[in-house]
Design a protein around this motif. Sequence first.
Motif, PDB file in Angstrom:
ATOM      1  N   SER A   1       0.841  -1.200   0.000  1.00  0.00           N
ATOM      2  CA  SER A   1       0.000   0.000   0.000  1.00  0.00           C
ATOM      3  C   SER A   1       0.876   1.249   0.000  1.00  0.00           C
ATOM      4  CB  SER A   1      -0.941  -0.016   1.209  1.00  0.00           C
ATOM      5  OG  SER A   1      -0.219  -0.108   2.415  1.00  0.00           O
ATOM      6  N   PHE A   2       0.279   2.353  -0.375  1.00  0.00           N
ATOM      7  CA  PHE A   2       0.960   3.654  -0.407  1.00  0.00           C
ATOM      8  C   PHE A   2       0.775   4.281   0.969  1.00  0.00           C
ATOM      9  CE2 PHE A   2       1.380   8.182  -1.344  1.00  0.00           C
ATOM     10  CZ  PHE A   2       2.457   8.200  -2.215  1.00  0.00           C
ATOM     11  N   THR A   3       1.872   4.704   1.584  1.00  0.00           N
ATOM     12  CA  THR A   3       1.797   5.203   2.949  1.00  0.00           C
ATOM     13  C   THR A   3       2.264   6.644   3.051  1.00  0.00           C
ATOM     14  OG1 THR A   3       2.065   2.969   3.813  1.00  0.00           O
ATOM     15  CG2 THR A   3       2.576   4.778   5.313  1.00  0.00           C
ATOM     16  N   VAL A   4       1.454   7.440   3.739  1.00  0.00           N
ATOM     17  CA  VAL A   4       1.729   8.861   3.951  1.00  0.00           C
ATOM     18  C   VAL A   4       1.912   9.085   5.445  1.00  0.00           C
ATOM     19  CG1 VAL A   4       0.867  11.216   3.665  1.00  0.00           C
ATOM     20  CG2 VAL A   4       0.264   9.456   1.965  1.00  0.00           C
ATOM     21  N   ALA A   5       3.092   9.547   5.835  1.00  0.00           N
ATOM     22  CA  ALA A   5       3.369   9.870   7.233  1.00  0.00           C
ATOM     23  C   ALA A   5       3.120  11.358   7.442  1.00  0.00           C
ATOM     24  CB  ALA A   5       4.814   9.520   7.587  1.00  0.00           C
ATOM     25  N   MET A   6       2.226  11.662   8.352  1.00  0.00           N
ATOM     26  CA  MET A   6       1.944  13.053   8.678  1.00  0.00           C
ATOM     27  C   MET A   6       2.980  13.518   9.700  1.00  0.00           C
ATOM     28  SD  MET A   6      -0.608  13.514   6.712  1.00  0.00           S
ATOM     29  CE  MET A   6      -0.967  15.203   7.196  1.00  0.00           C
ATOM     30  N   CYS A   7       3.783  14.513   9.301  1.00  0.00           N
ATOM     31  CA  CYS A   7       4.830  15.010  10.198  1.00  0.00           C
ATOM     32  C   CYS A   7       5.184  16.437   9.826  1.00  0.00           C
ATOM     33  CB  CYS A   7       6.053  14.102  10.174  1.00  0.00           C
ATOM     34  SG  CYS A   7       6.676  13.685   8.538  1.00  0.00           S
ATOM     35  N   ILE A   8       5.538  17.209  10.817  1.00  0.00           N
ATOM     36  CA  ILE A   8       5.765  18.636  10.606  1.00  0.00           C
ATOM     37  C   ILE A   8       6.909  18.902   9.622  1.00  0.00           C
ATOM     38  CG2 ILE A   8       7.296  19.009  12.575  1.00  0.00           C
ATOM     39  CD1 ILE A   8       5.184  21.597  12.854  1.00  0.00           C
ATOM     40  N   GLU A   9       7.884  18.002   9.547  1.00  0.00           N
ATOM     41  CA  GLU A   9       9.006  18.215   8.623  1.00  0.00           C
ATOM     42  C   GLU A   9       8.701  17.706   7.214  1.00  0.00           C
ATOM     43  OE1 GLU A   9       9.805  14.119  10.323  1.00  0.00           O
ATOM     44  OE2 GLU A   9       8.966  15.981  11.064  1.00  0.00           O
TER      45      GLU A   9
ATOM     46  N   GLU B   1      10.951   7.706  13.822  1.00  0.00           N
ATOM     47  CA  GLU B   1      11.763   8.145  12.676  1.00  0.00           C
ATOM     48  C   GLU B   1      11.859   7.061  11.598  1.00  0.00           C
ATOM     49  OE1 GLU B   1      13.278  10.949  10.473  1.00  0.00           O
ATOM     50  OE2 GLU B   1      12.634  11.351  12.526  1.00  0.00           O
ATOM     51  N   GLU B   2      12.054   5.809  11.987  1.00  0.00           N
ATOM     52  CA  GLU B   2      12.142   4.720  11.006  1.00  0.00           C
ATOM     53  C   GLU B   2      10.830   4.544  10.245  1.00  0.00           C
ATOM     54  OE1 GLU B   2      14.790   2.895   9.880  1.00  0.00           O
ATOM     55  OE2 GLU B   2      15.862   4.388  11.061  1.00  0.00           O
ATOM     56  N   LEU B   3       9.723   4.712  10.927  1.00  0.00           N
ATOM     57  CA  LEU B   3       8.417   4.621  10.286  1.00  0.00           C
ATOM     58  C   LEU B   3       8.273   5.730   9.241  1.00  0.00           C
ATOM     59  CD1 LEU B   3       5.728   3.059  10.329  1.00  0.00           C
ATOM     60  CD2 LEU B   3       4.929   4.669  12.057  1.00  0.00           C
ATOM     61  N   LYS B   4       8.706   6.925   9.581  1.00  0.00           N
ATOM     62  CA  LYS B   4       8.637   8.045   8.624  1.00  0.00           C
ATOM     63  C   LYS B   4       9.530   7.775   7.413  1.00  0.00           C
ATOM     64  CE  LYS B   4       9.381  11.258  11.843  1.00  0.00           C
ATOM     65  NZ  LYS B   4       9.545  12.594  12.472  1.00  0.00           N
TER      66      LYS B   4
END
Length: 159
Positions: free
Chosen positions: A71-79, A115-118
């Motif tokens: 699947s396509f994964t989008v990590a929501m993060c301020i950076e 961090e690894e998940l991002k």
Amino acid sequence: MNINFIAMGKLKESWYREACAEYLKRLGAYVTPRVSEPAPVDLPQKPSPAQIEAALRQEAVKIREQIKPGSFTVAMCIEGKTLSSEQLAQKLETAAGQGFSTVNFLVGSSFGLDEELKKQADLRLSMSPMTFPHSLARVMLMEQVYRAYSIINNGKYHK
């Protein structure tokens, strides 16, 4: 298309739950939305950086359990990258065109995401350089995903 919102913790305030429910209902006209709310790791009032890092690693395990392979994964993060609504629509359309049938949006706990998940995410996305409460950010994310699919489908919502 399946859209999974994987967000650490449950929404406490009823108005946030109602807003999310409304956008999920609207999204259902275009995609199959799903929400997963793994429980965040309990931390002391003033956690050390090591305690925070360990908690984020534990939360990442819970999040990964919700992600289907391929699947396509989008990590929501301020950076992460900031996108316009139109650009988000284009990213989602491109993901579908590349054969992805599921898109996961990852929302971490109050300390963010591991961090690894991002690093493993296909896209790091930021809503703004400003800070928002996680509950409000979740509503805003769902609204923007709904807006993106409205754009993709030439709906009237986005003007």
